[in-house]
Design a protein around this motif. Structure first.
Motif, PDB file in Angstrom:
ATOM      1  N   LYS A  80     -89.842 -26.729   2.025  1.00 56.19           N
ATOM      2  CA  LYS A  80     -89.073 -25.696   1.324  1.00 56.19           C
ATOM      3  C   LYS A  80     -89.757 -24.348   1.518  1.00 56.19           C
ATOM      4  CE  LYS A  80     -87.458 -28.968  -2.193  1.00 56.19           C
ATOM      5  NZ  LYS A  80     -87.409 -29.277  -3.642  1.00 56.19           N
ATOM      6  N   VAL A  81     -89.519 -23.755   2.653  1.00 58.88           N
ATOM      7  CA  VAL A  81     -90.170 -22.498   3.005  1.00 58.88           C
ATOM      8  C   VAL A  81     -89.127 -21.397   3.104  1.00 58.88           C
ATOM      9  CG1 VAL A  81     -91.566 -21.295   4.696  1.00 58.88           C
ATOM     10  CG2 VAL A  81     -92.007 -23.697   4.225  1.00 58.88           C
ATOM     11  N   GLY A  82     -89.383 -20.262   2.410  1.00 48.70           N
ATOM     12  CA  GLY A  82     -88.482 -19.129   2.479  1.00 48.70           C
ATOM     13  C   GLY A  82     -88.641 -18.366   3.779  1.00 48.70           C
ATOM     14  N   LYS A  83     -87.712 -17.493   4.032  1.00 46.21           N
ATOM     15  CA  LYS A  83     -87.757 -16.698   5.256  1.00 46.21           C
ATOM     16  C   LYS A  83     -88.849 -15.626   5.166  1.00 46.21           C
ATOM     17  CE  LYS A  83     -82.858 -17.392   6.373  1.00 46.21           C
ATOM     18  NZ  LYS A  83     -81.548 -16.734   6.616  1.00 46.21           N
ATOM     19  N   GLU A  84     -88.997 -15.043   3.984  1.00 38.94           N
ATOM     20  CA  GLU A  84     -89.981 -13.989   3.794  1.00 38.94           C
ATOM     21  C   GLU A  84     -91.381 -14.581   3.620  1.00 38.94           C
ATOM     22  OE1 GLU A  84     -89.348 -10.823   4.046  1.00 38.94           O
ATOM     23  OE2 GLU A  84     -87.192 -11.136   4.308  1.00 38.94           O
ATOM     24  N   GLU A 103    -107.983 -25.440   3.585  1.00 38.28           N
ATOM     25  CA  GLU A 103    -107.732 -26.876   3.464  1.00 38.28           C
ATOM     26  C   GLU A 103    -106.733 -27.176   2.350  1.00 38.28           C
ATOM     27  OE1 GLU A 103    -108.994 -29.578   5.409  1.00 38.28           O
ATOM     28  OE2 GLU A 103    -109.250 -27.817   6.678  1.00 38.28           O
ATOM     29  N   CYS A 104    -106.828 -26.431   1.256  1.00 38.54           N
ATOM     30  CA  CYS A 104    -105.875 -26.623   0.149  1.00 38.54           C
ATOM     31  C   CYS A 104    -104.460 -26.243   0.573  1.00 38.54           C
ATOM     32  CB  CYS A 104    -106.296 -25.778  -1.056  1.00 38.54           C
ATOM     33  SG  CYS A 104    -107.731 -26.424  -1.944  1.00 38.54           S
ATOM     34  N   CYS A 105    -104.342 -25.187   1.340  1.00 35.14           N
ATOM     35  CA  CYS A 105    -103.019 -24.757   1.810  1.00 35.14           C
ATOM     36  C   CYS A 105    -102.382 -25.799   2.722  1.00 35.14           C
ATOM     37  CB  CYS A 105    -103.139 -23.417   2.530  1.00 35.14           C
ATOM     38  SG  CYS A 105    -103.504 -22.027   1.440  1.00 35.14           S
ATOM     39  N   LYS A 106    -103.188 -26.552   3.458  1.00 34.98           N
ATOM     40  CA  LYS A 106    -102.669 -27.597   4.334  1.00 34.98           C
ATOM     41  C   LYS A 106    -102.064 -28.754   3.538  1.00 34.98           C
ATOM     42  CE  LYS A 106    -105.529 -28.907   7.594  1.00 34.98           C
ATOM     43  NZ  LYS A 106    -106.812 -29.199   8.291  1.00 34.98           N
ATOM     44  N   LYS A 130     -93.353 -17.971   0.979  1.00 33.55           N
ATOM     45  CA  LYS A 130     -93.979 -19.175   1.510  1.00 33.55           C
ATOM     46  C   LYS A 130     -95.067 -19.674   0.561  1.00 33.55           C
ATOM     47  CE  LYS A 130     -93.060 -17.984   6.335  1.00 33.55           C
ATOM     48  NZ  LYS A 130     -93.627 -17.742   7.674  1.00 33.55           N
ATOM     49  N   PRO A 131     -94.980 -20.949   0.134  1.00 38.46           N
ATOM     50  CA  PRO A 131     -95.952 -21.487  -0.833  1.00 38.46           C
ATOM     51  C   PRO A 131     -97.406 -21.366  -0.367  1.00 38.46           C
ATOM     52  CG  PRO A 131     -94.092 -22.983  -0.579  1.00 38.46           C
ATOM     53  CD  PRO A 131     -93.931 -21.926   0.475  1.00 38.46           C
ATOM     54  N   PHE A 141     -98.711 -19.116   1.588  1.00 39.76           N
ATOM     55  CA  PHE A 141     -99.147 -17.730   1.457  1.00 39.76           C
ATOM     56  C   PHE A 141     -99.436 -17.381   0.002  1.00 39.76           C
ATOM     57  CE2 PHE A 141     -98.016 -13.304   0.510  1.00 39.76           C
ATOM     58  CZ  PHE A 141     -98.930 -12.636   1.313  1.00 39.76           C
ATOM     59  N   ILE A 142     -98.567 -17.836  -0.894  1.00 37.12           N
ATOM     60  CA  ILE A 142     -98.740 -17.554  -2.329  1.00 37.12           C
ATOM     61  C   ILE A 142    -100.032 -18.173  -2.839  1.00 37.12           C
ATOM     62  CG2 ILE A 142     -97.788 -17.958  -4.634  1.00 37.12           C
ATOM     63  CD1 ILE A 142     -94.994 -17.891  -3.328  1.00 37.12           C
ATOM     64  N   LEU A 143    -100.278 -19.447  -2.464  1.00 38.38           N
ATOM     65  CA  LEU A 143    -101.496 -20.122  -2.915  1.00 38.38           C
ATOM     66  C   LEU A 143    -102.745 -19.431  -2.382  1.00 38.38           C
ATOM     67  CD1 LEU A 143    -102.878 -22.472  -4.363  1.00 38.38           C
ATOM     68  CD2 LEU A 143    -102.651 -23.802  -2.255  1.00 38.38           C
ATOM     69  N   SER A 144    -102.729 -19.071  -1.117  1.00 39.44           N
ATOM     70  CA  SER A 144    -103.905 -18.423  -0.526  1.00 39.44           C
ATOM     71  C   SER A 144    -104.194 -17.087  -1.199  1.00 39.44           C
ATOM     72  CB  SER A 144    -103.717 -18.233   0.981  1.00 39.44           C
ATOM     73  OG  SER A 144    -102.621 -17.380   1.248  1.00 39.44           O
ATOM     74  N   VAL A 145    -103.145 -16.335  -1.528  1.00 41.01           N
ATOM     75  CA  VAL A 145    -103.336 -15.041  -2.202  1.00 41.01           C
ATOM     76  C   VAL A 145    -103.883 -15.248  -3.610  1.00 41.01           C
ATOM     77  CG1 VAL A 145    -102.132 -13.034  -3.177  1.00 41.01           C
ATOM     78  CG2 VAL A 145    -101.611 -13.790  -0.857  1.00 41.01           C
ATOM     79  N   LEU A 146    -103.314 -16.227  -4.345  1.00 41.14           N
ATOM     80  CA  LEU A 146    -103.768 -16.478  -5.711  1.00 41.14           C
ATOM     81  C   LEU A 146    -105.234 -16.912  -5.753  1.00 41.14           C
ATOM     82  CD1 LEU A 146    -100.685 -18.361  -7.230  1.00 41.14           C
ATOM     83  CD2 LEU A 146    -101.464 -16.047  -7.773  1.00 41.14           C
ATOM     84  N   LEU A 147    -105.663 -17.669  -4.747  1.00 41.80           N
ATOM     85  CA  LEU A 147    -107.048 -18.131  -4.721  1.00 41.80           C
ATOM     86  C   LEU A 147    -107.991 -17.086  -4.144  1.00 41.80           C
ATOM     87  CD1 LEU A 147    -106.558 -21.833  -3.541  1.00 41.80           C
ATOM     88  CD2 LEU A 147    -107.167 -21.047  -5.827  1.00 41.80           C
ATOM     89  N   MET A 148    -107.640 -16.525  -3.002  1.00 42.60           N
ATOM     90  CA  MET A 148    -108.531 -15.590  -2.321  1.00 42.60           C
ATOM     91  C   MET A 148    -108.703 -14.278  -3.089  1.00 42.60           C
ATOM     92  SD  MET A 148    -109.716 -16.879   0.545  1.00 42.60           S
ATOM     93  CE  MET A 148    -110.106 -15.402   1.474  1.00 42.60           C
ATOM     94  N   TRP A 149    -107.639 -13.846  -3.779  1.00 47.18           N
ATOM     95  CA  TRP A 149    -107.699 -12.567  -4.482  1.00 47.18           C
ATOM     96  C   TRP A 149    -107.766 -12.769  -5.987  1.00 47.18           C
ATOM     97  CZ3 TRP A 149    -108.732  -8.475  -1.595  1.00 47.18           C
ATOM     98  CH2 TRP A 149    -108.426  -8.551  -0.232  1.00 47.18           C
ATOM     99  N   ASN A 150    -108.383 -13.858  -6.401  1.00 41.74           N
ATOM    100  CA  ASN A 150    -108.572 -14.081  -7.832  1.00 41.74           C
ATOM    101  C   ASN A 150    -109.494 -12.996  -8.390  1.00 41.74           C
ATOM    102  OD1 ASN A 150    -110.253 -15.335 -10.191  1.00 41.74           O
ATOM    103  ND2 ASN A 150    -108.394 -16.583 -10.057  1.00 41.74           N
ATOM    104  N   PHE A 151    -108.937 -12.202  -9.301  1.00 43.41           N
ATOM    105  CA  PHE A 151    -109.673 -11.024  -9.768  1.00 43.41           C
ATOM    106  C   PHE A 151    -110.896 -11.418 -10.594  1.00 43.41           C
ATOM    107  CE2 PHE A 151    -110.089  -7.042 -12.332  1.00 43.41           C
ATOM    108  CZ  PHE A 151    -110.378  -6.215 -11.250  1.00 43.41           C
ATOM    109  N   GLY A 152    -110.774 -12.512 -11.358  1.00 45.10           N
ATOM    110  CA  GLY A 152    -111.914 -12.957 -12.151  1.00 45.10           C
ATOM    111  C   GLY A 152    -113.096 -13.330 -11.285  1.00 45.10           C
ATOM    112  N   LEU A 153    -112.832 -14.040 -10.196  1.00 47.48           N
ATOM    113  CA  LEU A 153    -113.904 -14.433  -9.278  1.00 47.48           C
ATOM    114  C   LEU A 153    -114.502 -13.219  -8.590  1.00 47.48           C
ATOM    115  CD1 LEU A 153    -115.375 -16.898  -8.172  1.00 47.48           C
ATOM    116  CD2 LEU A 153    -113.666 -17.039  -6.361  1.00 47.48           C
TER     117      LEU A 153
END
Length: 460
Positions: free
Chosen positions: A123-127, A114-117, A131-132, A134-146
């Motif tokens: 402003k989306v890159g080709k790679e 929902e946050c990613c939506k 992509k913002p 993708f970056i946000l989902s990785v930062l949240l889903m793979w938060n090492f502290g959590l």
């Protein structure tokens, strides 16, 4: 089918399986005891039961959550639900606890989606890595502290942060009532989120209860909606009534609140949270050592167990004035107020709300009473970075954590200081991290204070 013998004979074949089935933390017993309390005792005894030192000290919704889990847990191992079975552990109990955390993370995954939506995808890159979303989902889903706190240690922070992220997403989507509802529910699951309640209250009042702004971004006072205020108040009231109502009927609210706010635990947790009080404690320790060397202090007047001993209970500082809960409350309010004023007088929309929320969490972490080190997750998860991640000074600071840990973990144990100063590694680590967090708090505050309101930004 009885799976007990199979589980007892089963041996882990991977590191992940070893984490799930072998690692055992203190909070494992905490939550097992809460399962036992809510399952085997009537509600009238939940907040009085004290057989174990790990008494129930979370709000009622979390108690009911444990109650629901206990009715699944009984099919794994009935003995874990016996209040008298202190420090009970079995392979089936451990397996249930671990997988209950994994299962509840479904809510966290949905909240991240929902946050990613809410991110502008223009402003989306080709790679993929540009992509913002993708970056946000990785930062949240793979938060090492959590990952460490929930799946290596043991807690249920994932689904709680899921509720918070879901409430944030709803505010970004201008679904204010839903956002208020999810946050109200969250507060009755875990009261630590009171830290960020001022940000929610001011933002909802400013952006929802007042329906229009002037061209310069200031509030149009005649646009105030009593209907919306009453609607928000009704949501909060109904959620609170559902949570606290049974204990109000039992005349047990004072007992519940005494468990939720145990001020006798002392200023700092046994493992110092890297905040202002860690720096304060370290300064007190340095001054006491200097005072003893110069014979300004009498060794007989220095308490053997002080605030810098690493213990949890209340103790007095040696040189500096001792800190009371009221002092920390005043410091926290003073630290929060500028961000709250900016949210009202320099509105920046949902982005401004998110920055205010982060500052409220950071300020409470910096100056709060008995702050646990994992509370920093409350500020880290909502935070987002729009500029290059680190400059050279910040990079140098982060790289310094490596040598510090090598010295504390591998060099210090072989020195003569291990016996004389056993608390030194924790002191150094807390102080070093406190410097970094203080810098981040100050830098974020400066950016919030100097940024113009949305109206002025668009006009420029």
């Amino acid at each position: 089918m009885d799976v007990g013998p199979r589980l007892k004979a089963w041996k882990p074949r991977s590191n992940h399986q070893m984490v799930v089935c072998i690692h055992h933390s203190t909070d494992f017993e905490v939550h097992r005891n809460w399962l036992a309390i809510t399952h085997s005792l009537p509600i009238s005894q939940w907040y009085y039961e004290a057989t174990s030192e790990w008494t129930l000290d979370y709000p009622p919704f979390f108690a009911w959550f444990e109650y629901i889990l206990s009715h699944v847990a009984k099919y794994f191992d009935q003995e874990m639900l016996n209040v008298r079975n202190l420090n009970y552990s079995s392979s089936r109990t451990l397996l249930f606890q671990r997988f209950s955390v994994i299962f509840m993370d479904v809510l966290f995954v949905y909240a991240v989606h929902e946050c990613c939506k809410c991110i502008d995808g223009k402003k989306v890159g080709k790679e993929l890595t540009e992509k913002p979303k993708f970056i946000l989902s990785v930062l949240l889903m793979w938060n090492f502290g959590l990952l460490i706190v929930d799946h290596i240690h043991f807690q249920y922070n994932g689904f709680l942060f899921g509720l918070m992220l879901l409430s944030i997403a709803r505010l970004f989507q201008k679904r204010h009532m839903e956002g208020a509802f999810f946050f109200a529910v969250l507060l009755h699951f875990k009261h630590i989120y009171l830290y960020v309640a001022p940000a929610y209250g001011v933002y909802l009042l400013r952006s929802y209860c007042f329906t229009a702004n002037k061209p310069d971004g200031s509030v149009r006072w005649n646009s105030f909606s009593f209907v919306r205020v009453i609607s928000l108040g009704l949501v909060v009231f109904l959620v609170s009534a559902l949570s606290l109502g049974p204990f109000l009927a039992l005349n047990q609210l004072p007992q519940v609140f005494s468990r939720l706010f145990p001020f006798k635990r002392g200023l700092c947790h046994a493992y110092w949270a890297p905040n202002f009080w860690a720096l304060y404690n370290a300064l007190d320790k340095v001054l006491s050592v200097i005072g003893l060397k110069l014979k300004f202090l009498d060794p007989n007047n220095i308490p053997k167990a002080s605030m810098t001993s690493g213990l949890v209970q209340q103790f007095q500082h040696t040189v500096l004035p001792s800190v009371t809960p009221l002092t920390t409350l005043i410091c926290t309010l003073i630290a929060i107020l500028p961000s709250i004023f900016c949210l009202w007088f320099k509105p920046q929309g949902p982005r401004g709300f998110l920055r205010c929320l982060t500052l409220c969490a950071l300020s409470s972490f910096m100056f709060g009473w008995h702050v646990h080190e994992k509370a920093i997750l409350l500020a880290i998860l909502p935070m987002r970075k729009e500029k290059p991640l680190f400059n050279w000074m910040e990079t140098f600071y982060l790289l310094g954590l490596g040598p510090l840990e090598v010295c504390c973990e591998f060099v210090f144990p072989f020195t003569s200081w291990k016996v004389k100063y056993p608390f030194l590694p924790l002191l150094l680590t807390s102080v070093y991290c406190a410097v970094g967090i203080t810098y981040a708090w100050f830098k974020l505050y400066v950016s919030v204070l100097i940024d113009p309101p949305v109206g002025k930004t668009k006009k420029q």
